[in-house]
Design an enzyme around this catalytic site. Structure first.
Site, short mmCIF file in Angstrom:
data_model
loop_
_atom_site.label_atom_id
_atom_site.label_comp_id
_atom_site.label_asym_id
_atom_site.label_seq_id
_atom_site.Cartn_x
_atom_site.Cartn_y
_atom_site.Cartn_z
N TYR A 91 0.85 -1.21 0.00
CA TYR A 91 0.00 0.00 0.00
C TYR A 91 0.88 1.26 0.00
O TYR A 91 0.64 2.19 -0.76
CB TYR A 91 -0.92 -0.03 1.22
CG TYR A 91 -1.75 1.24 1.36
CD1 TYR A 91 -2.84 1.49 0.53
CD2 TYR A 91 -1.43 2.21 2.32
CE1 TYR A 91 -3.60 2.65 0.65
CE2 TYR A 91 -2.18 3.37 2.45
CZ TYR A 91 -3.26 3.58 1.61
OH TYR A 91 -4.00 4.75 1.73
N LYS A 132 1.06 4.24 -2.89
CA LYS A 132 0.79 5.67 -2.67
C LYS A 132 2.01 6.52 -3.00
O LYS A 132 1.88 7.69 -3.37
CB LYS A 132 0.32 5.89 -1.22
CG LYS A 132 -1.06 5.29 -0.96
CD LYS A 132 -2.12 5.92 -1.87
CE LYS A 132 -3.50 5.39 -1.68
NZ LYS A 132 -4.51 6.04 -2.53
N1 LIG Z 1 -8.70 6.57 5.61
C1 LIG Z 1 -7.41 6.89 5.72
O1 LIG Z 1 -6.81 6.86 6.82
C2 LIG Z 1 -6.62 7.31 4.51
C3 LIG Z 1 -5.39 7.97 4.71
C4 LIG Z 1 -4.67 8.38 3.60
C5 LIG Z 1 -5.15 8.14 2.33
N2 LIG Z 1 -6.34 7.51 2.18
C6 LIG Z 1 -6.82 7.31 0.82
O2 LIG Z 1 -8.05 7.99 0.67
C7 LIG Z 1 -8.88 7.28 -0.25
C8 LIG Z 1 -10.21 6.94 0.39
O3 LIG Z 1 -9.98 6.26 1.59
P1 LIG Z 1 -11.19 5.80 2.54
O4 LIG Z 1 -10.60 5.52 3.87
O5 LIG Z 1 -12.35 6.72 2.39
O6 LIG Z 1 -11.51 4.41 1.86
P2 LIG Z 1 -12.77 3.48 1.99
O7 LIG Z 1 -12.26 2.09 1.99
O8 LIG Z 1 -13.65 3.92 3.14
O9 LIG Z 1 -13.52 3.79 0.62
C9 LIG Z 1 -12.89 3.46 -0.58
C10 LIG Z 1 -13.95 3.51 -1.67
O10 LIG Z 1 -13.31 3.09 -2.88
C11 LIG Z 1 -14.12 2.09 -3.49
N3 LIG Z 1 -13.27 1.19 -4.28
C12 LIG Z 1 -12.37 0.29 -3.83
N4 LIG Z 1 -11.84 -0.38 -4.87
C13 LIG Z 1 -12.41 0.13 -5.99
C14 LIG Z 1 -12.29 -0.17 -7.37
N5 LIG Z 1 -11.46 -1.14 -7.81
N6 LIG Z 1 -13.03 0.53 -8.26
C15 LIG Z 1 -13.88 1.49 -7.83
N7 LIG Z 1 -14.05 1.81 -6.53
C16 LIG Z 1 -13.33 1.12 -5.63
C17 LIG Z 1 -14.79 1.38 -2.33
O11 LIG Z 1 -15.95 0.68 -2.77
C18 LIG Z 1 -15.09 2.53 -1.40
O12 LIG Z 1 -16.33 3.17 -1.70
C19 LIG Z 1 -8.08 6.08 -0.70
O13 LIG Z 1 -7.34 6.43 -1.86
C20 LIG Z 1 -7.11 5.87 0.46
O14 LIG Z 1 -5.94 5.18 0.06
C21 LIG Z 1 -7.09 7.08 3.24
#
Ligand SMILES: NC(=O)c1ccc[n+]([C@@H]2O[C@H](COP(=O)([O-])OP(=O)(O)OC[C@H]3O[C@@H](n4cnc5c(N)ncnc54)[C@H](O)[C@@H]3O)[C@@H](O)[C@H]2O)c1
Length: 251
Positions: free
Chosen positions: A155, A159
């Protein structure tokens, strides 16, 4: 209403950070297309119930056919595409494990969705951006790319790739008026994280301790940076990554 008349696609916009971004862009006047594996229809309904313009498309960002269809649905529904937010990723379903327990299959799945997925979405919207004479791409990276967090090597690498990809895409697409930037959130209590006790239970307290601003980070904390990169104030900014994490990593 800085984004009135603009059309935005938000991948992974059915919940969590993606939904917060979709809602913020819609509140600024954009018509929003939510592209997600599932639950996009319900999310678009929620936006319409608040008086926003919204549509959805069921799409897997790692499928080239799906990403082409995503762009077609957006252009057919709202007539153009101006903004792509590459938010979909594998994250909140991760279980933390030492790198030697990761398999090649784990890596391939991760890179397919988190890296190739963003590449395919950029490629799918580019013809519409060229027709407009410009566009905005905002790629969601993560603070882990700078901090080297343990337990999720594939992961973290995915990123890190987004930061590099943002720079090269910005360079290649500048001549078409397309601005490409990235937002790197810190640990955020998204819907998915709430459902994963391994993340919510262990990482949350540690994250609050290690940031300057001593509180949990919520999806709403990410949206300001995305709106900024999508809007008129960022018209001469491209290739950048903005870390939004309450002061955990100074980038
Ligand atoms: N939550 C955190 O702590 C955090 C921190 C830094 C970065 N991020 C990044 O922010 C973004 C959102 O994170 P989150 O925590 O809201 O994630 P989440 O898991 O709550 O939501 C992710 C969404 O992406 C969708 N998804 C997953 N695979 C997919 C695919 N192949 N095609 C289409 N849709 C798909 C899922 O169905 C979901 O609705 C991601 O890129 C994650 O890497 C999250």
């Amino acid at each position: 209403m800085d984004l009135a008349g603009r059309v935005a696609i938000v991948t992974g916009g059915a919940m969590g950070i993606g939904f917060a971004i979709a809602e913020a862009l819609a509140a600024q006047g954009a018509s929003v297309v939510i592209a997600d594996l599932k639950d996009g229809a319900a999310a678009a309904d929620k936006l319409r119930a608040k008086g926003h313009k919204a549509a959805h498309v069921d799409a897997d960002v790692s499928s080239e056919d799906d990403t082409r269809r995503m762009a077609r649905v957006a252009a057919d529904t709202f007539g153009r595409i101006d903004i792509l937010v590459n938010n979909a990723a594998i994250y909140s379903t991760l279980s933390l494990k030492p790198f030697e327990q990761l398999t090649v299959a784990d890596w391939r799945k991760m890179l397919d969705v988190n890296v190739i997925g963003q590449f395919l979405c950029c490629k799918a919207v580019l013809p519409a951006f060229k027709t407009n004479g410009g566009g905005r791409i905002i790629n969601i990276s993560s603070g882990v790319a700078f901090k080297g967090n343990p337990g999720m090597l594939h992961y973290v690498a995915s990123k890190g790739a987004i930061v590099s990809m943002t720079r090269t895409l910005a360079t290649e697409l500048g001549e078409h008026g397309v601005l490409v930037n990235s937002v790197a959130p810190g640990f955020t209590l998204s819907d998915g994280v709430h459902r994963n006790p391994g993340l919510a239970g262990t990482v949350a307290a540690f994250s609050v301790r290690n940031r300057a601003l001593k509180r949990d980070m919520l999806p709403a904390d990410v949206v300001g940076a995305v709106s900024f990169f999508a809007g008129p104030s960022a018209a001469f900014i491209t290739g950048q990554t903005l870390v939004v994490d309450g002061g955990a990593y100074y980038h």
